[in-house]
Structures are given as structure tokens and as C-alpha cells.
Design a protein around this motif. Sequence first.
Motif, mmCIF file in Angstrom:
data_model
loop_
_atom_site.group_PDB
_atom_site.id
_atom_site.type_symbol
_atom_site.label_atom_id
_atom_site.label_comp_id
_atom_site.label_asym_id
_atom_site.label_seq_id
_atom_site.Cartn_x
_atom_site.Cartn_y
_atom_site.Cartn_z
ATOM 1 N N GLU A 143 32.588 50.617 39.102
ATOM 2 C CA GLU A 143 34.231 50.444 39.271
ATOM 3 C C GLU A 143 34.341 49.459 40.688
ATOM 4 O O GLU A 143 35.387 48.799 40.563
ATOM 5 N N ASN A 144 33.435 49.647 41.812
ATOM 6 C CA ASN A 144 33.431 48.428 42.722
ATOM 7 C C ASN A 144 33.391 47.198 42.537
ATOM 8 O O ASN A 144 34.076 46.438 43.036
ATOM 9 N N ALA A 145 32.282 47.058 41.446
ATOM 10 C CA ALA A 145 32.089 45.581 41.022
ATOM 11 C C ALA A 145 33.319 45.046 40.072
ATOM 12 O O ALA A 145 33.706 44.044 40.381
ATOM 13 N N ALA A 146 33.913 45.848 39.483
ATOM 14 C CA ALA A 146 34.969 45.639 38.719
ATOM 15 C C ALA A 146 36.120 45.248 39.456
ATOM 16 O O ALA A 146 36.840 44.140 39.398
ATOM 17 N N LEU A 147 36.200 46.057 40.650
ATOM 18 C CA LEU A 147 37.309 45.673 41.665
ATOM 19 C C LEU A 147 37.377 44.400 42.354
ATOM 20 O O LEU A 147 38.082 43.543 42.690
ATOM 21 N N ARG A 148 35.959 44.041 42.781
ATOM 22 C CA ARG A 148 35.689 43.131 43.630
ATOM 23 C C ARG A 148 35.863 41.637 42.558
ATOM 24 O O ARG A 148 36.324 40.636 43.015
ATOM 25 N N HIS A 149 35.265 41.882 41.358
ATOM 26 C CA HIS A 149 35.533 40.651 40.538
ATOM 27 C C HIS A 149 36.904 40.251 40.120
ATOM 28 O O HIS A 149 37.334 38.944 40.047
ATOM 29 N N GLN A 150 38.029 41.511 39.984
ATOM 30 C CA GLN A 150 39.442 40.996 39.922
ATOM 31 C C GLN A 150 39.916 40.348 41.176
ATOM 32 O O GLN A 150 40.789 39.357 41.114
ATOM 33 N N LEU A 151 39.368 40.811 42.289
ATOM 34 C CA LEU A 151 39.781 39.813 43.534
ATOM 35 C C LEU A 151 39.337 38.572 43.536
ATOM 36 O O LEU A 151 40.290 37.596 44.150
ATOM 37 N N ILE A 152 38.124 38.264 43.145
ATOM 38 C CA ILE A 152 37.755 37.091 42.954
ATOM 39 C C ILE A 152 38.517 36.028 41.929
ATOM 40 O O ILE A 152 38.835 34.906 42.490
ATOM 41 N N ILE A 153 38.910 36.649 40.830
ATOM 42 C CA ILE A 153 39.676 35.862 40.075
ATOM 43 C C ILE A 153 41.221 35.661 40.744
ATOM 44 O O ILE A 153 41.814 34.564 40.456
ATOM 45 N N LEU A 154 41.686 36.626 41.123
ATOM 46 C CA LEU A 154 42.904 36.475 41.963
ATOM 47 C C LEU A 154 43.086 35.282 43.131
ATOM 48 O O LEU A 154 43.878 34.795 43.350
ATOM 49 N N ARG A 155 41.795 35.341 43.841
ATOM 50 C CA ARG A 155 41.903 34.418 44.893
ATOM 51 C C ARG A 155 41.552 32.795 44.374
ATOM 52 O O ARG A 155 41.703 31.793 45.243
#
Length: 338
Positions: free
Chosen positions: A25-37
Motif C-alpha cells: 500500500e505504501n508503494a502504491a501511494l508513493r507511485h501515485q505521488l510520483i505521477i502527480l509530481r
Amino acid sequence: MIGLLYFVLAVLVSPFKSKMRLEAENAALRHQLIILRRRLPGRIQFANSDRWFFVRLYRWFPSILQVLTIIRPETLVRWHRAGFRRYWRWKSRSLGGRPPIAVGLRALIRQMSVENPLWGAPRLHSELLKLGFEVAQSSVAKYMVRRRAPSHQGWRIFLRNHAPDIAAMDLFVVPTVGFDLLYAFVIVRLDRRNLVWVNVTRNPTAEWVARQITEAFPWDEAPGYMIRDRDCIYGTIVTRRLRAMGIRDKPTAPASPWQNGFAERLIGSIRRECLDHIIVFGETHLRQILRSYARYYNDIRTHRSLDKDAPVSRPVHRTGSIKSLPILGGLHHHYARV
């Protein structure tokens, strides 16, 4: 207030979750942040690597659907199903078909097709089998030279149940260059389609026909039955000769040429493959032509009804160079290895 309540519930439940699930779940959250950045203009753009990351993570940990915010859970499920379809399409792909036809064999098929315009794919295929080439008939049809000639309906053989001791005879008319009429007489045996006898005359009589039957069959090789039509030329002399030779006379019904299908089929082959392409000058000329065709018919020409073999069985040659030998002035060709 509701967000704070969700946070408190998450803190209370987190000790009961497995460590791997939390990491996913943390990896999914981090990857979503990468996409938004990335801050690309317009809608959020997903690369194939992004889709692959979420799909693989979803396959291992389906619970990540609860932490997805920039895409809908049904979108991730759709990506997963599309990837599954592509995977099985790739896994079920064709790994190859028939082996390719050699260039030399293609050229040989075209050469035989050009040199023998009266031959179809079955005849060419049987000739290639006799030359030792293992090739499908559909491949032969594919590489033949295409012609814009009208298709001709083949003759049907209505007499199916026959025995090796049955023969058939018939007469047919051939016009000459001077519009005279010559009469050709043929006898064929039904077991191997052997053209036993062929002769020509200007004035056929019952005595002449009876003499042809005697010359065609030695006394110890006469067939048991003879099929013929009800032409008046087969008079009492002919029937007595047949009876004396131990041959049972079997005339067909009136106006029923299909009952003598083998002889009619032979005459049709003689016309289509020989006489329709030659101008006859006289009796001697016609006799030479028919005897030359009889040798080709018995020794070389293949028959579909004989499992693509000749009446006089031809052996299969697999070694040696291929020679093309013209027959009847090049109307047909015989291919042999030497």
C-alpha cells in the motif's frame, strides 16, 4: 472530521495488517505521488510502465484498491483484464506453419504449369510425387500459373462396383482436314484403366470390330465381361466372337451412355488432351497419334482414381536431375530423373 475518523481507524487496524501488505500500500501511494509530481498539462497521463506497475501490484496484493486515489478501482481492474488478454494472445500465437517451399520447386511448378496448360493441380501434384517431392496439393495450386480459362466440369464415373475382369469398348468419330470421317475403336479395362486396344478405320463393320477384339485379347487374357452400347455395328458376328472367347456380352440400356462411363471418360480424355489440339490428315496419321497417346496414357499419365499412379505403375525416383521429355510434339511432357 470524517478524515480524522478514517485516520484513527487506520491506526487501530494497522497492527493487525501484515508487513508485506503495508509495504504494497505504501508503494502504491508513493507511485501515485510520483505521477502527480510530473505536473503535465491536462489530464493525468499514465505511461505503460505505470499501468504495468499497478497491475502487477494488484495481482499480488488486491487490497491496494483501497488506497488508489488518482484512478478508479474499476480502471485498474480493466487494465488487468486487458493485460491478461494480451498475455494469452501472445502465448497462443502461431509458432510457424508449413515449411517454406524451395525457390527451385516453385519454379518447377510454374514450368510444368506453363508447359502443360491442360493439367490441373491434382495432375501436377501427382507428377511431383513421382519425382520425389513431398509437397501438398494446395501448395501446388498456390504456385501454379493462373489462367483465365473457363472451368470445365469433369466426367463422373457412375459405374463404381467393378471387378478386374470387366472391359468396355466404344467407337467415336474423328473429322479430318478434308472433312472426311474416321472411326476410332478403343477398348479399356476397368481395374487399372488400361487402354488395351486402339485402332482406326474408314468403314467400320461387324467383322472388323470382331477382329479387333480378337487381336486385343489373347485367349488366356480375355475379360469375363464386355460393356458396350447398342450401336448397330455390334451385330451377330461380334456377339458370337465374344461368346466364343468366353466373354459375356453386357450391352447398356438404350440412350444411356453413362452406363458405359469408363469408355466415355476415356474418349473424353482423348479428345480434350489430344485430338482437340491436333488437325488429322488421314487414317495413318490418326492411328499414329492415338497409339502415341495410348503409350502416354498407359505408361506415364497419372490417374486420380488410381491414387495418382499410372495404369502401368510408375516407380518413385528421388535422386538424379530432372529432365522434361515432350510428348505429342510438346502437348504433354514427361518428367523423369536421370
